[in-house]
Scaffold this active site. Structure first.
Site, PDB file in Angstrom:
ATOM      1  N   GLU A 140       0.813  -1.221   0.000  1.00  0.00           N
ATOM      2  CA  GLU A 140       0.000   0.000   0.000  1.00  0.00           C
ATOM      3  C   GLU A 140       0.834   1.252   0.000  1.00  0.00           C
ATOM      4  OE1 GLU A 140      -0.717  -2.491   1.853  1.00  0.00           O
ATOM      5  OE2 GLU A 140      -2.732  -3.059   1.238  1.00  0.00           O
ATOM      6  N   HIS A 145     -10.418  -5.044  10.415  1.00  0.00           N
ATOM      7  CA  HIS A 145     -11.094  -4.792   9.152  1.00  0.00           C
ATOM      8  C   HIS A 145     -12.358  -3.986   9.337  1.00  0.00           C
ATOM      9  CE1 HIS A 145      -8.431  -8.095   8.236  1.00  0.00           C
ATOM     10  NE2 HIS A 145      -8.547  -7.764   6.962  1.00  0.00           N
TER      11      HIS A 145
END
Lengths: 427, 479
Positions: free
Chosen positions: B215, B284
């Site tokens: 990322e 998450h």
């Protein structure tokens, strides 16, 4: 003297020496001789020839010849990793030698002047100086065009200069004035020059490497024939995002050239204390690498030319420039707590990039010692004038605090609660 | 118009009709059961349910649903840049057309959805009179008017939110060849939530780039590409993963325009689903709006319906600023009818979901639906909440919020962000600073608990704000 007068007059008909002359030596150097020869009005004003205006009639003008080829050997051969290193012999011209000398002298002078400005508290914050490493910038510029992108970290003053930035812009930015390249809002670590494809100027170590791969991605996306030189140091070579970016660059064959300026110290940590394997050019594993003597401008030039050809065909390549910085990491670091003064002076005596060029020039009889000294004096004068002019530039106005936060684009505007008053005028 | 309704309701329908021949969208001839009891707790948010109007679940036939959408007047606006996705509650005399930016250079006439001022039924505006106007039937009047189709275009099309996002993406990629998507599994896989499905075969691997799991690096790459003139859309598979790219987002994305003195612009869109899902676990289920909100130089928007998802996506792509578009994992399967014509929403504008009189409820993303659920109950109890989906998390649309506060004098903020340092906290401070004089009561902010989201379902429910809590808060606020 008449002969030299005639000779110099003949030489004045030469085309301009070098495209990137940033200092206009016509300021303040007019003598009666100059006016007599009407050089001021001539478009062929030669900075180097007017450099000698003070002792014009007594000098043998140095050769500004572009056609003679001089073959120079690099100090050490290249070491390749997964690639065939280029040849050690490089062809150059007297003009290029003089250009290298002049530009490097200017860079060196600029950094030393920045040192004294910092100590007199005109430059605050961080100031990372590049003296000792000038050959990397000079050699790179000689090998590429202004459409090839360069991105580097915070040690960016000289690279900005090499890309075409002016001394005034540099010093103004360092002192936080309006005339600076980033309007005074960036500072030492944020020099940018968009029209010359110089993308800065980044304070966070290693963050510029993914950015550089992004530049290469855009070049590939647009099918441009240019490359990106992403520069980082030996300290940043241990950053994870570097390997992530390298993986992606190799995966998609991006024209990215990763240049590790290995000055052997990551701030205060020597490379052997920070890296298990200090062979940074081999770190790419599947990506080819080349180890270059970064204090030799011609080696750098050869390596960058080689790398550009390679990147356009095959994808990324790593260049490790073995170089050295004389100053500490930044102005707050004396530079001698983690290395000995003998080491610093040893490198300065044996490997100084400007000295190498000076010896080459003298050996090939391109100019005399005095002329070279004059060039250095001229550089000093230029730098002093630029500093004086930069000091006159005002600080940014207060509303500048709010400009350039957002870019005025589709539907972007700051407004007050009733939508009538605009708090800040966005450019 | 309100007067043509069989039952007069105390809450005027803020339809912006200049089209007199529009059919009324609310068929109140049939008595309606109290629907709040029949809605299961899971709200049936997913899998294609017509969620946003739970009280209309019984009105299932498409024609009715379609008519229901004729809320706003639409006109072709050449050069009018701003749109409102729903009818606004402010009067026309407060509406400042001059303040709208007109992009006269835009030759393309795209459809601009603009709602004019609603004409309120004057007799029903008295705050004190609400007790008399208690309505026995369960239907809160004005549903979400996010979609707008006119008499002119009878053919809106129905789709799910992720399809709306995809439409927005596709239209922008078609329009501008510099737009590209960078993310994990966006290309061949089609996107983990199918947002970019079908785009890679159409546009190629370079425009829909599958990245390795890096990322930090690919966000940096997107920003570098933006510096060179491309317009990348960086997708984080889950918003929480973008924490790894925080340095790039904060330093390079947000600040490069400033530190370069305006030389470089970074027109990236950073998007991804966040928020508390169905037992996805703590890592998450993160809400990153609170972490990103202080970064100067970026804009943040949160979409909540297919209509505003597509509009905000297009606006974000066209914007020259870095925009972070927050989507929600649980909202991807919302179904709605959106217009066929092209429309682009305003990035800094809030959306009036339900005009009201008594209390202003500010919310965004998934909490909008919890609020609407609670609004039904509140309506039954006689309250008239005004629900505003703030949509723009940075900067706040203080204009619409301020007008609402000036009208109702009470504010409730319902958000999914954490209590500490969340969007609600900033919004509370902003409203307190700007509209202190107009508040009758302290601002109440309902946020998620300051805990990592647990896996167990019952515990997870308690981390986010539930409708009964909203109802209780409103009751307390309006006391």
């Amino acid at each position: 003297t008449l002969l030299s007068f005639v000779l110099s007059a003949a030489l004045l008909q030469h085309p301009p020496l070098h495209q990137t002359y940033r200092f206009d030596l016509s300021i303040g150097h007019k003598t009666a001789d100059d006016m007599a020869l009407a050089r001021r009005s001539s478009n062929l004003l030669k900075p180097l020839s007017t450099a000698s205006s003070s002792s014009f009639l007594n000098r043998r003008p140095f050769s500004t010849d572009d056609s003679t080829t001089i073959t120079v050997e690099t100090s050490v051969p290249f070491t390749g990793h997964n690639c065939e290193p280029p040849s050690r012999s490089i062809d150059t011209t007297p003009k290029e030698l003089m250009t290298f000398f002049t530009d490097m002298a200017l860079m060196r002078r600029m950094e030393i002047a920045a040192d004294s400005l910092y100590k007199s508290k005109l430059i605050r914050g961080f100031c990372h100086l590049y003296d000792g490493q000038e050959a990397v910038s000079i050699g790179m510029e000689a090998a590429i065009t202004k459409k090839d992108c360069i991105i580097t970290a915070y040690r960016d003053h000289c690279i900005f200069l090499g890309r075409g930035g002016t001394l005034l812009e540099s010093f103004s930015e360092l002192m936080g004035r309006q005339a600076g390249c980033s309007r005074g809002k960036g500072g030492s670590m944020h020099f940018y020059k968009k029209d010359a494809c110089f993308f800065g100027g980044h304070g966070i170590v290693g963050a510029q490497v993914p950015l550089g791969c992004g530049l290469a991605f855009a070049q590939k996306y647009r099918k441009e024939d240019h490359v990106t030189f992403t520069m980082y140091g030996d300290g940043a070579a241990n950053q994870g995002q570097l390997f992530e970016a390298l993986n992606m660059a190799a995966l998609w064959d991006l024209p990215a050239i990763l240049v590790c300026e290995n000055n052997h110290y990551g701030m205060g940590t020597a490379e052997w204390r920070a890296a298990k394997s200090p062979a940074y050019y081999k770190r790419g594993d599947y990506v080819p690498g080349l180890k270059v003597d970064g204090m030799d401008a011609f080696a750098v030039k050869q390596a960058c030319k080689f790398a550009k050809e390679h990147a356009l065909k095959n994808g990324p390549i790593i260049l490790e420039m073995d170089t050295y910085r004389y100053h500490g990491h930044s102005m707050s670091d004396p530079g001698s707590t983690y290395r000995t003064r003998d080491e610093i002076s040893g490198v300065r005596q044996e490997r100084d990039p400007i000295e190498r060029i000076r010896k080459l020039i003298l050996a090939h009889d391109i100019a005399t010692e005095k002329e070279l000294k004059d060039i250095e004096k001229l550089a000093r004068k230029e730098v002093d004038e630029a500093i004086a002019k930069a000091k006159e530039s005002p600080m940014p106005d207060d509303p500048e605090l709010f400009t350039n936060v957002y870019r005025k684009g589709f539907g972007v505007e700051s407004f007050g609660t009733d939508r009538k008053e605009v708090r800040a005028t966005l450019p | 118009s309100p007067n043509s309704l069989p039952h007069s309701t105390p809450f005027s329908i803020k339809s912006t009709n200049t089209h007199k021949n529009q059919k009324t969208f609310l068929n109140l001839s049939a008595p309606l059961p109290l629907l709040n009891k029949s809605i299961p707790k899971s709200y049936k948010l997913t899998f294609g349910f017509h969620f946003e109007f739970p009280h209309l679940l019984i009105f299932h036939n498409p024609p009715f649903f379609f008519n229901f959408k004729k809320m706003a007047s639409i006109f072709q606006g050449v050069g009018t840049a701003t749109t409102l996705s729903s009818s606004a509650s402010f009067d026309s005399n407060k509406f400042h057309p001059s303040s709208r930016r007109s992009l006269s250079e835009r030759k393309v006439s795209f459809l601009v959805v603009r709602s004019d001022a609603a004409k309120m039924n004057p007799g029903l505006n008295k705050i004190g009179g609400r007790a008399d106007q208690l309505v026995t039937n369960a239907v809160a009047t004005k549903p979400d008017t996010s979609a707008a189709s006119t008499a002119a275009s009878k053919s809106g099309h129905e789709l799910l939110l992720f399809e709306a996002l995809r439409e927005g993406l596709e239209e922008e990629m078609e329009r501008d060849s510099r737009v590209c998507i960078i993310g994990e599994d966006v290309g061949h896989y089609g996107g983990s939530y199918k947002v970019s499905k079908g785009l890679a075969p159409k546009y190629g691997d370079l425009r829909v780039l599958d990245t390795p799991i890096a990322e930090n690096a690919f966000t940096g790459m997107g920003i570098g590409a933006a510096m060179m003139g491309l317009r990348p859309i960086i997708e984080g598979m889950n918003m929480g993963f973008l924490l790894l790219a925080f340095n790039q987002i904060s330093n390079n994305c947000g600040m490069l325009h400033y530190t370069s003195g305006g030389q470089f612009k970074i027109p990236v869109v950073i998007r991804g689903p966040g928020g508390v899902g169905r037992q996805l676990g703590a890592e998450h289920s993160q809400r990153l709006e609170s972490y990103f909100q202080s970064i100067p130089g970026i804009q943040m928007v949160a979409c909540s319906t297919p209509y505003n998802a597509k509009g905000l996506m297009k606006a974000a792509i066209r914007s020259d600023n870095p925009v972070i578009l927050f989507e929600h994992v649980l909202l991807y399967n919302l179904k709605e009818t959106i217009p066929d014509e092209e429309y682009v929403l305003n990035l800094e504008e809030a959306e009036m979901v339900r005009p009201g009189e008594h209390v202003t409820i500010l919310t965004y993303s998934r909490m909008r639906y919890h609020v609407m659920q609670a609004a039904k109950t509140l309506v039954n109890k006689g309250y008239d909440p005004e629900v505003i989906d703030i949509r723009s998390l940075k900067p706040f649309d203080l204009h619409m919020i301020g007008n609402s506060v000036k009208k109702t004098h009470r504010v409730l903020i319902v958000e999914e962000c954490m209590r500490t340092g969340g969007i609600g906290a900033s919004l509370t401070a902003a409203i307190n600073e700007n509209f202190q004089d107009f508040l009758d009561a302290p601002i109440v902010c309902l946020s998620s608990q300051d805990v990592p989201t647990p896996y167990a379902g019952t515990l997870e429910e308690w981390t986010v704000v539930q409708p009964p809590q909203i109802v209780a808060a409103v009751e307390q606020l309006c006391r």
